[in-house]
Motif scaffolding. Sequence first.
Motif, PDB file in Angstrom:
ATOM      1  N   GLY A 124     -22.209  -9.548  -3.860  1.00 62.48           N
ATOM      2  CA  GLY A 124     -21.047 -10.396  -3.630  1.00 62.48           C
ATOM      3  C   GLY A 124     -20.866 -11.532  -4.602  1.00 62.48           C
ATOM      4  N   SER A 125     -21.574 -11.493  -5.725  1.00 66.65           N
ATOM      5  CA  SER A 125     -21.556 -12.606  -6.684  1.00 66.65           C
ATOM      6  C   SER A 125     -21.444 -12.112  -8.122  1.00 66.65           C
ATOM      7  CB  SER A 125     -22.835 -13.448  -6.546  1.00 66.65           C
ATOM      8  OG  SER A 125     -22.963 -13.990  -5.251  1.00 66.65           O
ATOM      9  N   ILE A 126     -21.161 -13.064  -9.012  1.00 68.42           N
ATOM     10  CA  ILE A 126     -21.187 -12.844 -10.450  1.00 68.42           C
ATOM     11  C   ILE A 126     -22.415 -13.564 -10.991  1.00 68.42           C
ATOM     12  CG2 ILE A 126     -19.849 -12.924 -12.571  1.00 68.42           C
ATOM     13  CD1 ILE A 126     -18.420 -11.546 -10.184  1.00 68.42           C
ATOM     14  N   TRP A 127     -23.164 -12.917 -11.881  1.00 70.52           N
ATOM     15  CA  TRP A 127     -24.403 -13.477 -12.420  1.00 70.52           C
ATOM     16  C   TRP A 127     -24.286 -13.638 -13.925  1.00 70.52           C
ATOM     17  CZ3 TRP A 127     -28.217 -14.240  -8.584  1.00 70.52           C
ATOM     18  CH2 TRP A 127     -27.982 -13.600  -7.366  1.00 70.52           C
ATOM     19  N   VAL A 128     -24.624 -14.835 -14.408  1.00 69.17           N
ATOM     20  CA  VAL A 128     -24.443 -15.180 -15.819  1.00 69.17           C
ATOM     21  C   VAL A 128     -25.717 -15.823 -16.371  1.00 69.17           C
ATOM     22  CG1 VAL A 128     -23.024 -16.459 -17.476  1.00 69.17           C
ATOM     23  CG2 VAL A 128     -22.013 -15.678 -15.310  1.00 69.17           C
ATOM     24  N   PRO A 129     -26.329 -15.276 -17.431  1.00 68.30           N
ATOM     25  CA  PRO A 129     -27.431 -16.004 -18.084  1.00 68.30           C
ATOM     26  C   PRO A 129     -26.871 -17.311 -18.634  1.00 68.30           C
ATOM     27  CG  PRO A 129     -27.325 -13.710 -18.822  1.00 68.30           C
ATOM     28  CD  PRO A 129     -26.051 -13.999 -18.097  1.00 68.30           C
ATOM     29  N   SER A 130     -27.341 -18.441 -18.102  1.00 69.12           N
ATOM     30  CA  SER A 130     -26.628 -19.702 -18.314  1.00 69.12           C
ATOM     31  C   SER A 130     -27.346 -20.731 -19.167  1.00 69.12           C
ATOM     32  CB  SER A 130     -26.289 -20.336 -16.956  1.00 69.12           C
ATOM     33  OG  SER A 130     -27.467 -20.519 -16.188  1.00 69.12           O
ATOM     34  N   ASP A 131     -28.659 -20.563 -19.363  1.00 68.92           N
ATOM     35  CA  ASP A 131     -29.411 -21.547 -20.138  1.00 68.92           C
ATOM     36  C   ASP A 131     -30.591 -20.843 -20.794  1.00 68.92           C
ATOM     37  OD1 ASP A 131     -31.264 -23.657 -20.920  1.00 68.92           O
ATOM     38  OD2 ASP A 131     -30.058 -25.008 -19.691  1.00 68.92           O
ATOM     39  N   GLY A 132     -30.735 -21.032 -22.105  1.00 65.15           N
ATOM     40  CA  GLY A 132     -31.794 -20.373 -22.848  1.00 65.15           C
ATOM     41  C   GLY A 132     -33.192 -20.785 -22.428  1.00 65.15           C
ATOM     42  N   SER A 133     -33.313 -21.925 -21.768  1.00 62.53           N
ATOM     43  CA  SER A 133     -34.624 -22.355 -21.294  1.00 62.53           C
ATOM     44  C   SER A 133     -35.102 -21.525 -20.106  1.00 62.53           C
ATOM     45  CB  SER A 133     -34.585 -23.837 -20.887  1.00 62.53           C
ATOM     46  OG  SER A 133     -33.752 -24.034 -19.750  1.00 62.53           O
ATOM     47  N   GLY A 134     -34.171 -20.730 -19.516  1.00 67.60           N
ATOM     48  CA  GLY A 134     -34.531 -19.855 -18.424  1.00 67.60           C
ATOM     49  C   GLY A 134     -33.772 -20.104 -17.146  1.00 67.60           C
ATOM     50  N   LYS A 135     -32.452 -19.894 -17.172  1.00 72.88           N
ATOM     51  CA  LYS A 135     -31.628 -20.077 -15.977  1.00 72.88           C
ATOM     52  C   LYS A 135     -30.560 -18.978 -15.906  1.00 72.88           C
ATOM     53  CE  LYS A 135     -33.397 -24.065 -14.577  1.00 72.88           C
ATOM     54  NZ  LYS A 135     -34.123 -24.201 -13.275  1.00 72.88           N
ATOM     55  N   ILE A 136     -30.290 -18.534 -14.685  1.00 68.90           N
ATOM     56  CA  ILE A 136     -29.177 -17.621 -14.412  1.00 68.90           C
ATOM     57  C   ILE A 136     -28.290 -18.284 -13.370  1.00 68.90           C
ATOM     58  CG2 ILE A 136     -28.484 -15.369 -13.506  1.00 68.90           C
ATOM     59  CD1 ILE A 136     -31.255 -14.317 -14.375  1.00 68.90           C
ATOM     60  N   ALA A 137     -26.985 -18.368 -13.661  1.00 71.94           N
ATOM     61  CA  ALA A 137     -26.033 -18.950 -12.721  1.00 71.94           C
ATOM     62  C   ALA A 137     -25.479 -17.870 -11.812  1.00 71.94           C
ATOM     63  CB  ALA A 137     -24.897 -19.638 -13.463  1.00 71.94           C
ATOM     64  N   ARG A 138     -25.393 -18.184 -10.517  1.00 71.44           N
ATOM     65  CA  ARG A 138     -24.778 -17.291  -9.537  1.00 71.44           C
ATOM     66  C   ARG A 138     -23.426 -17.881  -9.148  1.00 71.44           C
ATOM     67  NH1 ARG A 138     -27.602 -14.782  -4.031  1.00 71.44           N
ATOM     68  NH2 ARG A 138     -25.842 -13.399  -3.493  1.00 71.44           N
ATOM     69  N   VAL A 139     -22.364 -17.106  -9.349  1.00 73.76           N
ATOM     70  CA  VAL A 139     -21.000 -17.596  -9.144  1.00 73.76           C
ATOM     71  C   VAL A 139     -20.385 -16.913  -7.929  1.00 73.76           C
ATOM     72  CG1 VAL A 139     -18.682 -17.714 -10.150  1.00 73.76           C
ATOM     73  CG2 VAL A 139     -20.696 -18.086 -11.595  1.00 73.76           C
ATOM     74  N   ASP A 140     -19.763 -17.708  -7.079  1.00 72.89           N
ATOM     75  CA  ASP A 140     -19.045 -17.216  -5.904  1.00 72.89           C
ATOM     76  C   ASP A 140     -17.603 -16.900  -6.317  1.00 72.89           C
ATOM     77  OD1 ASP A 140     -17.721 -16.762  -3.532  1.00 72.89           O
ATOM     78  OD2 ASP A 140     -18.433 -18.566  -2.528  1.00 72.89           O
ATOM     79  N   PRO A 141     -17.162 -15.634  -6.220  1.00 74.06           N
ATOM     80  CA  PRO A 141     -15.798 -15.299  -6.629  1.00 74.06           C
ATOM     81  C   PRO A 141     -14.720 -15.857  -5.698  1.00 74.06           C
ATOM     82  CG  PRO A 141     -16.859 -13.398  -5.640  1.00 74.06           C
ATOM     83  CD  PRO A 141     -17.917 -14.448  -5.777  1.00 74.06           C
ATOM     84  N   ASP A 142     -15.103 -16.266  -4.498  1.00 82.07           N
ATOM     85  CA  ASP A 142     -14.121 -16.849  -3.579  1.00 82.07           C
ATOM     86  C   ASP A 142     -13.741 -18.277  -3.972  1.00 82.07           C
ATOM     87  OD1 ASP A 142     -13.969 -14.580  -1.974  1.00 82.07           O
ATOM     88  OD2 ASP A 142     -15.608 -15.230  -0.690  1.00 82.07           O
ATOM     89  N   THR A 143     -14.696 -19.000  -4.538  1.00 84.53           N
ATOM     90  CA  THR A 143     -14.456 -20.406  -4.895  1.00 84.53           C
ATOM     91  C   THR A 143     -14.469 -20.662  -6.400  1.00 84.53           C
ATOM     92  OG1 THR A 143     -16.821 -20.922  -4.747  1.00 84.53           O
ATOM     93  CG2 THR A 143     -15.499 -21.146  -2.734  1.00 84.53           C
ATOM     94  N   THR A 145     -17.043 -21.066  -8.257  1.00 83.58           N
ATOM     95  CA  THR A 145     -18.016 -22.126  -8.518  1.00 83.58           C
ATOM     96  C   THR A 145     -19.427 -21.549  -8.564  1.00 83.58           C
ATOM     97  OG1 THR A 145     -18.246 -22.618  -6.156  1.00 83.58           O
ATOM     98  CG2 THR A 145     -16.632 -23.907  -7.390  1.00 83.58           C
ATOM     99  N   VAL A 146     -20.315 -22.251  -9.253  1.00 89.02           N
ATOM    100  CA  VAL A 146     -21.723 -21.883  -9.295  1.00 89.02           C
ATOM    101  C   VAL A 146     -22.375 -22.320  -7.981  1.00 89.02           C
ATOM    102  CG1 VAL A 146     -23.942 -22.223 -10.447  1.00 89.02           C
ATOM    103  CG2 VAL A 146     -21.832 -22.055 -11.807  1.00 89.02           C
ATOM    104  N   ILE A 147     -22.965 -21.368  -7.253  1.00 91.14           N
ATOM    105  CA  ILE A 147     -23.546 -21.688  -5.948  1.00 91.14           C
ATOM    106  C   ILE A 147     -25.071 -21.664  -5.959  1.00 91.14           C
ATOM    107  CG2 ILE A 147     -21.541 -20.951  -4.629  1.00 91.14           C
ATOM    108  CD1 ILE A 147     -23.006 -18.278  -4.122  1.00 91.14           C
ATOM    109  N   ALA A 148     -25.676 -21.174  -7.070  1.00 96.09           N
ATOM    110  CA  ALA A 148     -27.135 -21.176  -7.170  1.00 96.09           C
ATOM    111  C   ALA A 148     -27.534 -21.031  -8.630  1.00 96.09           C
ATOM    112  CB  ALA A 148     -27.752 -20.047  -6.348  1.00 96.09           C
ATOM    113  N   SER A 149     -28.730 -21.502  -8.934  1.00 94.14           N
ATOM    114  CA  SER A 149     -29.304 -21.348 -10.268  1.00 94.14           C
ATOM    115  C   SER A 149     -30.695 -20.740 -10.109  1.00 94.14           C
ATOM    116  CB  SER A 149     -29.391 -22.697 -10.979  1.00 94.14           C
ATOM    117  OG  SER A 149     -29.950 -22.548 -12.273  1.00 94.14           O
ATOM    118  N   VAL A 150     -30.929 -19.616 -10.767  1.00 94.57           N
ATOM    119  CA  VAL A 150     -32.197 -18.908 -10.666  1.00 94.57           C
ATOM    120  C   VAL A 150     -33.064 -19.253 -11.874  1.00 94.57           C
ATOM    121  CG1 VAL A 150     -33.313 -16.653 -10.462  1.00 94.57           C
ATOM    122  CG2 VAL A 150     -31.025 -17.020  -9.473  1.00 94.57           C
TER     123      VAL A 150
END
Length: 309
Positions: A124-143, A145-150
Amino acid sequence: MKKSVGLALASAALGLSAPGHASELTEQEFNVPGFADFLAIDGATVWTTNDGRVEQWSIEGKVASTAVPRPCGAMSVAFGSLWVANCKDGNLYRIDVKTAAVQAIIPTGIANPKGETNVVVGAGSIWVPSDGSGKIARVDPDTNTVIASVTVDPGTFFLAFGLDALWAVSSDARSLQKVDPMTNAVAGRVALGAQPGFLAAGEGAVWVQEQGDGTVAKIDPGKLEVSGRTKVGKTLMYGDIDVGGGAVWLRTTEDQTFAVIDPQSMEILARAGKPAGSGALRYTPSGIWTTAHDQQTLSWWTGSAKSGD
């Protein structure tokens, strides 16, 4: 322009042939000025990144074009939208697939501004490698917005979603990481070969290009271990990989345009086309789309069975 390439394919691979038959694979080639590269399937059409834009194509020609400052990496189509990373500004573009209008620009960050990356959909989400130091952003398509960072290994640029998990590859750490979408945390790791890159999840396993070794690694998703490898060429630099139709599809830069691998035996079933430099590939049940950005082409590959001698 159409080109015919004679080759034998397994019956599962694209449904082009049956036992005891040969098949003819036909390439329908389109001129695409600029730098056509990464692909995303949208029904009977395909979207490709290009210089300062993304474009939608069908087998009849170009359908639509939308300006994006610097679209980069593999894209995804979901929730009525095309999701594409913009490396110039470090954000995620959401584009309506019916109108080609920009619906939202989401500030996610992009882990690899050089462009070798991808955006994927799952849970139910969009996942984007967001930071070279080691982060993946989880995006809620309803809003939008980024709802979590892995938190993941540094240099994690490549993602795939399938087999009930998000799979992430770090070329720097030479690792495949299994991310649990229920916890937004890494649940396990697998050591990989030289310069791992793009990957796909399906046909019972996770498949990773080990670009520096010229191999495709098969990873058991339950045991989290490499269960086999296929040597394809000297290297697999900057190609692409997909799964579907009972096969693994590998866009290559040397020896051929793409190769087809049996997911059970790990044998190469076919090598199709001439070397065409770097580009992307996406499977559909009706055919295969490939790009060759240095040649400024987009190709649609189909086939039909014929009796063998």
